[in-house]
Design a protein around this motif. Structure first.
Motif, mmCIF file in Angstrom:
data_model
loop_
_atom_site.group_PDB
_atom_site.id
_atom_site.type_symbol
_atom_site.label_atom_id
_atom_site.label_comp_id
_atom_site.label_asym_id
_atom_site.label_seq_id
_atom_site.Cartn_x
_atom_site.Cartn_y
_atom_site.Cartn_z
ATOM 1 N N PRO A 1 -31.450 45.371 59.461
ATOM 2 C CA PRO A 1 -32.690 45.063 60.194
ATOM 3 C C PRO A 1 -32.558 45.168 61.711
ATOM 4 O O PRO A 1 -33.487 45.631 62.368
ATOM 5 C CB PRO A 1 -33.020 43.627 59.759
ATOM 6 C CG PRO A 1 -31.727 43.061 59.272
ATOM 7 C CD PRO A 1 -30.950 44.229 58.712
ATOM 8 N N ASN A 2 -31.423 44.773 62.270
ATOM 9 C CA ASN A 2 -31.262 44.858 63.729
ATOM 10 C C ASN A 2 -31.167 46.300 64.198
ATOM 11 O O ASN A 2 -31.669 46.651 65.263
ATOM 12 C CB ASN A 2 -30.027 44.073 64.180
ATOM 13 C CG ASN A 2 -30.188 42.588 63.956
ATOM 14 O OD1 ASN A 2 -31.298 42.064 64.022
ATOM 15 N ND2 ASN A 2 -29.111 41.903 63.660
ATOM 16 N N LEU A 3 -30.533 47.129 63.398
ATOM 17 C CA LEU A 3 -30.406 48.540 63.752
ATOM 18 C C LEU A 3 -31.759 49.244 63.721
ATOM 19 O O LEU A 3 -32.064 50.055 64.590
ATOM 20 C CB LEU A 3 -29.421 49.218 62.792
ATOM 21 C CG LEU A 3 -29.067 50.668 63.064
ATOM 22 C CD1 LEU A 3 -28.454 50.827 64.446
ATOM 23 C CD2 LEU A 3 -28.116 51.179 61.995
ATOM 24 N N ILE B 1 -30.064 63.786 59.992
ATOM 25 C CA ILE B 1 -29.135 62.760 60.461
ATOM 26 C C ILE B 1 -28.269 62.261 59.314
ATOM 27 O O ILE B 1 -28.764 61.867 58.263
ATOM 28 C CB ILE B 1 -29.888 61.603 61.142
ATOM 29 C CG1 ILE B 1 -30.615 62.157 62.375
ATOM 30 C CG2 ILE B 1 -28.936 60.477 61.519
ATOM 31 C CD1 ILE B 1 -31.483 61.160 63.100
ATOM 32 N N ASN B 2 -26.970 62.277 59.561
ATOM 33 C CA ASN B 2 -25.978 61.838 58.588
ATOM 34 C C ASN B 2 -25.596 60.378 58.792
ATOM 35 O O ASN B 2 -25.354 59.645 57.844
ATOM 36 C CB ASN B 2 -24.734 62.723 58.706
ATOM 37 C CG ASN B 2 -23.634 62.311 57.771
ATOM 38 O OD1 ASN B 2 -23.834 62.215 56.579
ATOM 39 N ND2 ASN B 2 -22.455 62.068 58.315
ATOM 40 N N GLN B 3 -25.539 59.949 60.061
ATOM 41 C CA GLN B 3 -25.043 58.605 60.340
ATOM 42 C C GLN B 3 -25.550 58.113 61.682
ATOM 43 O O GLN B 3 -25.652 58.881 62.641
ATOM 44 C CB GLN B 3 -23.510 58.620 60.363
ATOM 45 C CG GLN B 3 -22.861 57.307 60.712
ATOM 46 C CD GLN B 3 -21.340 57.419 60.771
ATOM 47 O OE1 GLN B 3 -20.736 58.214 60.088
ATOM 48 N NE2 GLN B 3 -20.732 56.608 61.612
ATOM 49 N N PHE B 4 -25.861 56.821 61.733
ATOM 50 C CA PHE B 4 -26.071 56.119 62.990
ATOM 51 C C PHE B 4 -24.825 55.285 63.228
ATOM 52 O O PHE B 4 -24.275 54.694 62.294
ATOM 53 C CB PHE B 4 -27.294 55.199 62.923
ATOM 54 C CG PHE B 4 -28.593 55.933 62.802
ATOM 55 C CD1 PHE B 4 -29.104 56.653 63.871
ATOM 56 C CD2 PHE B 4 -29.311 55.911 61.619
ATOM 57 C CE1 PHE B 4 -30.306 57.340 63.762
ATOM 58 C CE2 PHE B 4 -30.510 56.589 61.492
ATOM 59 C CZ PHE B 4 -31.014 57.306 62.566
ATOM 60 N N SER B 5 -24.366 55.217 64.466
ATOM 61 C CA SER B 5 -23.160 54.465 64.801
ATOM 62 C C SER B 5 -23.449 53.492 65.934
ATOM 63 O O SER B 5 -23.431 53.865 67.107
ATOM 64 C CB SER B 5 -22.034 55.419 65.208
ATOM 65 O OG SER B 5 -21.767 56.330 64.170
ATOM 66 N N PRO B 6 -23.721 52.228 65.577
ATOM 67 C CA PRO B 6 -23.909 51.200 66.608
ATOM 68 C C PRO B 6 -22.566 50.600 67.014
ATOM 69 O O PRO B 6 -21.505 51.062 66.560
ATOM 70 C CB PRO B 6 -24.776 50.162 65.886
ATOM 71 C CG PRO B 6 -24.331 50.266 64.451
ATOM 72 C CD PRO B 6 -23.984 51.731 64.233
ATOM 73 N N GLU B 7 -22.602 49.563 67.814
ATOM 74 C CA GLU B 7 -21.398 48.877 68.256
ATOM 75 C C GLU B 7 -20.547 48.470 67.054
ATOM 76 O O GLU B 7 -21.062 48.001 66.044
ATOM 77 C CB GLU B 7 -21.739 47.614 69.057
ATOM 78 C CG GLU B 7 -22.451 47.871 70.354
ATOM 79 C CD GLU B 7 -23.967 47.957 70.226
ATOM 80 O OE1 GLU B 7 -24.510 47.923 69.089
ATOM 81 O OE2 GLU B 7 -24.632 48.082 71.266
#
Length: 194
Positions: A160-162, A69-75
């Motif tokens: 922390p929320n992510l 995994i390279n990136q997580f993208s949240p809102e």
């Protein structure tokens, strides 16, 4: 549908009402179900996506079938295979939804037209790409110089929320750790998710 993107844009640039109305014409809303692909590695990346709701991951798969995994993208985040998006070559990454998600999509042609017709967007994207480059450089250095415990502590303190939303196996992949090592770190950690 556009409130979050305008909030995000206005953190970096000023927009008139006319700018906002024009900007909306360049984006196409799309809903993604959990595990649905936005992009498949080896295909040309046709869109850059702003995440309006949900959570996506960008990753590649090695010859053994392991995800990296390279990136997580949240809102409020953008996601794309930028090399493929701008060059038209095949993507290095796949992007799919970890949660049911809503994104705003823009094509490379519309991206060019948007930056020409709304000049302040050219500045916005320059700032966005600068910050992205800095983040990726720091992550690369961290991957070579920090211990597993330091990597875990950093992500806990900064996201922390992510962390609460990401399954442990995906977080381990992002950190370059085995799920067992991450489990051990979580068990032995003197620091916790806030």
């Amino acid at each position: 549908m556009y409130d979050l993107i305008f909030k995000h844009l206005e953190e970096k640039v000023s927009l008139s009402q006319a700018d906002k109305e024009l900007i909306m014409t360049f984006f196409k809303p799309k809903k993604l179900k959990k595990k649905q692909f936005l992009l498949v590695e080896g295909h040309a990346c046709k869109y850059m996506a702003f995440v309006n709701k949900g959570l996506l991951k960008a990753y590649n798969v090695d010859d053994k079938g392991n995800e990296h995994i390279n990136q997580f993208s949240p809102e409020g985040w953008w996601t794309s295979d930028m090399s493929s998006f701008f060059s038209g070559e095949n993507a290095f990454y796949s992007i799919d939804a970890i949660e049911d998600s809503e994104v705003l999509l823009i094509t490379s042609e519309d991206f060019e037209n948007l930056t020409l017709q709304v000049p302040v967007m050219d500045r916005y994207f320059r700032l966005l790409f600068q910050n992205s480059l800095i983040t990726k450089e720091r992550r690369l250095i961290s991957s070579h110089t920090h211990t597993a415990e330091e990597k875990y502590k950093y992500i806990l303190e900064n996201n922390p929320n992510l962390i609460r939303r990401i399954p442990q196996n995906l977080l381990a992949s992002y950190l370059g750790l085995s799920p067992e090592t991450l489990s051990r770190l979580k068990k032995n950690a003197v620091f916790t998710v806030k």
